[in-house]
Write a protein that holds these residues in place. Structure first.
Motif, PDB file in Angstrom:
ATOM      1  N   ALA A  30      57.328  31.790  47.185  1.00  0.00           N
ATOM      2  CA  ALA A  30      57.828  30.879  46.150  1.00  0.00           C
ATOM      3  C   ALA A  30      56.715  29.969  45.624  1.00  0.00           C
ATOM      4  N   GLU A  31      55.920  29.400  46.522  1.00  0.00           N
ATOM      5  CA  GLU A  31      54.857  28.469  46.125  1.00  0.00           C
ATOM      6  C   GLU A  31      53.783  29.137  45.284  1.00  0.00           C
ATOM      7  N   ARG A  32      53.433  30.363  45.622  1.00  0.00           N
ATOM      8  CA  ARG A  32      52.358  31.056  44.902  1.00  0.00           C
ATOM      9  C   ARG A  32      52.856  31.848  43.708  1.00  0.00           C
ATOM     10  N   GLY A  33      54.175  31.952  43.566  1.00  0.00           N
ATOM     11  CA  GLY A  33      54.730  32.605  42.387  1.00  0.00           C
ATOM     12  C   GLY A  33      54.742  34.121  42.435  1.00  0.00           C
ATOM     13  N   PHE A  34      54.711  34.701  43.620  1.00  0.00           N
ATOM     14  CA  PHE A  34      54.825  36.152  43.732  1.00  0.00           C
ATOM     15  C   PHE A  34      56.225  36.573  43.289  1.00  0.00           C
ATOM     16  N   ASP A  35      56.318  37.771  42.732  1.00  0.00           N
ATOM     17  CA  ASP A  35      57.620  38.301  42.324  1.00  0.00           C
ATOM     18  C   ASP A  35      58.479  38.697  43.522  1.00  0.00           C
ATOM     19  N   SER A  36      57.827  39.045  44.623  1.00  0.00           N
ATOM     20  CA  SER A  36      58.568  39.535  45.779  1.00  0.00           C
ATOM     21  C   SER A  36      57.729  39.384  47.051  1.00  0.00           C
ATOM     22  N   ARG A  37      58.386  39.561  48.192  1.00  0.00           N
ATOM     23  CA  ARG A  37      57.660  39.588  49.464  1.00  0.00           C
ATOM     24  C   ARG A  37      56.671  40.757  49.469  1.00  0.00           C
ATOM     25  N   SER A  38      57.111  41.892  48.926  1.00  0.00           N
ATOM     26  CA  SER A  38      56.234  43.076  48.910  1.00  0.00           C
ATOM     27  C   SER A  38      54.929  42.779  48.183  1.00  0.00           C
ATOM     28  N   GLN A  39      55.012  42.086  47.064  1.00  0.00           N
ATOM     29  CA  GLN A  39      53.803  41.759  46.313  1.00  0.00           C
ATOM     30  C   GLN A  39      52.887  40.853  47.144  1.00  0.00           C
ATOM     31  N   ALA A  40      53.461  39.875  47.817  1.00  0.00           N
ATOM     32  CA  ALA A  40      52.675  38.969  48.650  1.00  0.00           C
ATOM     33  C   ALA A  40      52.032  39.713  49.821  1.00  0.00           C
ATOM     34  N   ILE A  41      52.789  40.568  50.463  1.00  0.00           N
ATOM     35  CA  ILE A  41      52.266  41.318  51.605  1.00  0.00           C
ATOM     36  C   ILE A  41      51.192  42.302  51.150  1.00  0.00           C
ATOM     37  N   ASN A  42      51.375  42.929  49.989  1.00  0.00           N
ATOM     38  CA  ASN A  42      50.332  43.802  49.431  1.00  0.00           C
ATOM     39  C   ASN A  42      49.028  43.026  49.246  1.00  0.00           C
ATOM     40  N   ASP A  43      49.109  41.816  48.700  1.00  0.00           N
ATOM     41  CA  ASP A  43      47.928  40.987  48.485  1.00  0.00           C
ATOM     42  C   ASP A  43      47.246  40.671  49.814  1.00  0.00           C
ATOM     43  N   MET A  44      48.031  40.274  50.808  1.00  0.00           N
ATOM     44  CA  MET A  44      47.464  39.954  52.119  1.00  0.00           C
ATOM     45  C   MET A  44      46.821  41.177  52.762  1.00  0.00           C
ATOM     46  N   ARG A  46      45.574  43.843  51.238  1.00  0.00           N
ATOM     47  CA  ARG A  46      44.331  44.170  50.523  1.00  0.00           C
ATOM     48  C   ARG A  46      43.183  43.285  50.992  1.00  0.00           C
ATOM     49  N   GLN A  47      43.460  41.993  51.157  1.00  0.00           N
ATOM     50  CA  GLN A  47      42.424  41.074  51.627  1.00  0.00           C
ATOM     51  C   GLN A  47      41.965  41.440  53.038  1.00  0.00           C
ATOM     52  N   HIS A  48      42.892  41.743  53.912  1.00  0.00           N
ATOM     53  CA  HIS A  48      42.536  42.118  55.283  1.00  0.00           C
ATOM     54  C   HIS A  48      41.759  43.440  55.318  1.00  0.00           C
ATOM     55  N   LEU A  49      42.183  44.396  54.518  1.00  0.00           N
ATOM     56  CA  LEU A  49      41.488  45.685  54.482  1.00  0.00           C
ATOM     57  C   LEU A  49      40.084  45.541  53.912  1.00  0.00           C
ATOM     58  N   GLY A 129      18.473  23.314  51.129  1.00  0.00           N
ATOM     59  CA  GLY A 129      19.054  22.711  49.936  1.00  0.00           C
ATOM     60  C   GLY A 129      20.422  23.271  49.583  1.00  0.00           C
ATOM     61  N   VAL A 130      20.752  24.453  50.141  1.00  0.00           N
ATOM     62  CA  VAL A 130      22.099  25.001  49.927  1.00  0.00           C
ATOM     63  C   VAL A 130      23.038  24.257  50.873  1.00  0.00           C
ATOM     64  N   ILE A 131      24.049  23.627  50.294  1.00  0.00           N
ATOM     65  CA  ILE A 131      24.974  22.807  51.068  1.00  0.00           C
ATOM     66  C   ILE A 131      26.013  23.681  51.761  1.00  0.00           C
ATOM     67  N   THR A 132      26.565  24.639  51.032  1.00  0.00           N
ATOM     68  CA  THR A 132      27.550  25.558  51.594  1.00  0.00           C
ATOM     69  C   THR A 132      27.582  26.810  50.732  1.00  0.00           C
ATOM     70  N   GLY A 133      28.100  27.874  51.303  1.00  0.00           N
ATOM     71  CA  GLY A 133      28.206  29.115  50.547  1.00  0.00           C
ATOM     72  C   GLY A 133      29.175  30.066  51.209  1.00  0.00           C
ATOM     73  N   LYS A 134      29.644  31.019  50.409  1.00  0.00           N
ATOM     74  CA  LYS A 134      30.602  31.981  50.937  1.00  0.00           C
ATOM     75  C   LYS A 134      30.498  33.286  50.158  1.00  0.00           C
ATOM     76  N   LEU A 135      30.599  34.383  50.886  1.00  0.00           N
ATOM     77  CA  LEU A 135      30.677  35.715  50.291  1.00  0.00           C
ATOM     78  C   LEU A 135      32.126  36.151  50.296  1.00  0.00           C
ATOM     79  N   GLN A 136      32.605  36.603  49.161  1.00  0.00           N
ATOM     80  CA  GLN A 136      33.963  37.153  49.049  1.00  0.00           C
ATOM     81  C   GLN A 136      33.831  38.568  48.507  1.00  0.00           C
ATOM     82  N   LEU A 137      34.255  39.564  49.280  1.00  0.00           N
ATOM     83  CA  LEU A 137      34.163  40.960  48.866  1.00  0.00           C
ATOM     84  C   LEU A 137      35.535  41.558  48.634  1.00  0.00           C
ATOM     85  N   MET A 138      35.588  42.534  47.740  1.00  0.00           N
ATOM     86  CA  MET A 138      36.821  43.252  47.446  1.00  0.00           C
ATOM     87  C   MET A 138      36.543  44.748  47.486  1.00  0.00           C
ATOM     88  N   GLY A 139      37.550  45.496  47.865  1.00  0.00           N
ATOM     89  CA  GLY A 139      37.426  46.942  47.956  1.00  0.00           C
ATOM     90  C   GLY A 139      37.547  47.603  46.597  1.00  0.00           C
TER      91      GLY A 139
END
Length: 154
Positions: A30-44, A46-49, A129-139
């Motif tokens: 509800a908070e993130r505006g997904f259409d369904s639980r399935s959509q939310a679980i698919n997103d999670m 994909r991120q884990h994979l 001089g780099v304060i913080t950083g993060k790598l985000q990868l997608m399949g």
């Protein structure tokens, strides 16, 4: 319906959740505006994979390296630019934005074997001089924009 608009087949699975986790899932949907639980679980999933593939280290992936750095650090911007040029095959593009308090945020779009891209991110994030950083990868991968062809007369 043509091939481009054809939806891939889906498989249905059933999962069991404790009441608290089920309630947390519904609240997040509800908070993130997904259409369904399935959509939310698919997103999670994909991120884990994608994280699993990154850890494996041999898959070509696309992603971003996001860094926050002190733009007053001597030669830091040049060093970051030089590293991007050194990894020209993996660095697709970059964007930097000047922020308050002498800070800059830079987002670097990368593609390549996960292990190589992780090494690039580690090298950049470890710079003085780099304060913080993060790598985000997608399949996923960016399709080739142009095929190299030999110059005329070669």
């Amino acid at each position: 319906m043509n091939e481009k608009n054809k939806k891939p087949p889906v498989n249905r699975i059933s999962i069991s959740l404790p009441d608290e986790l089920h309630a947390d899932l519904d609240a997040m949907v509800a908070e993130r505006g997904f259409d369904s639980r399935s959509q939310a679980i698919n997103d999670m999933l994909r991120q884990h994979l994608a994280e699993h593939k990154r850890e494996k280290g041999n898959e070509v992936m696309v992603g971003t390296i996001t860094i926050l750095y002190n733009n007053g650090t001597r030669n830091l911007q040049k060093t970051i630019a030089d590293l991007q040029y050194q990894y020209l095959d993996e660095v697709i593009s970059s964007l930097h934005v000047h922020l308050a308090d002498n800070q800059t945020m830079e987002v670097i779009l990368v593609q390549g074997p996960a292990q190589t891209v992780q090494a690039i991110a580690d090298e950049i994030i470890a710079l003085r001089g780099v304060i913080t950083g993060k790598l985000q990868l997608m399949g996923a991968i960016i399709p080739p924009l142009h095929q190299r062809t030999p110059a005329r007369g070669q």
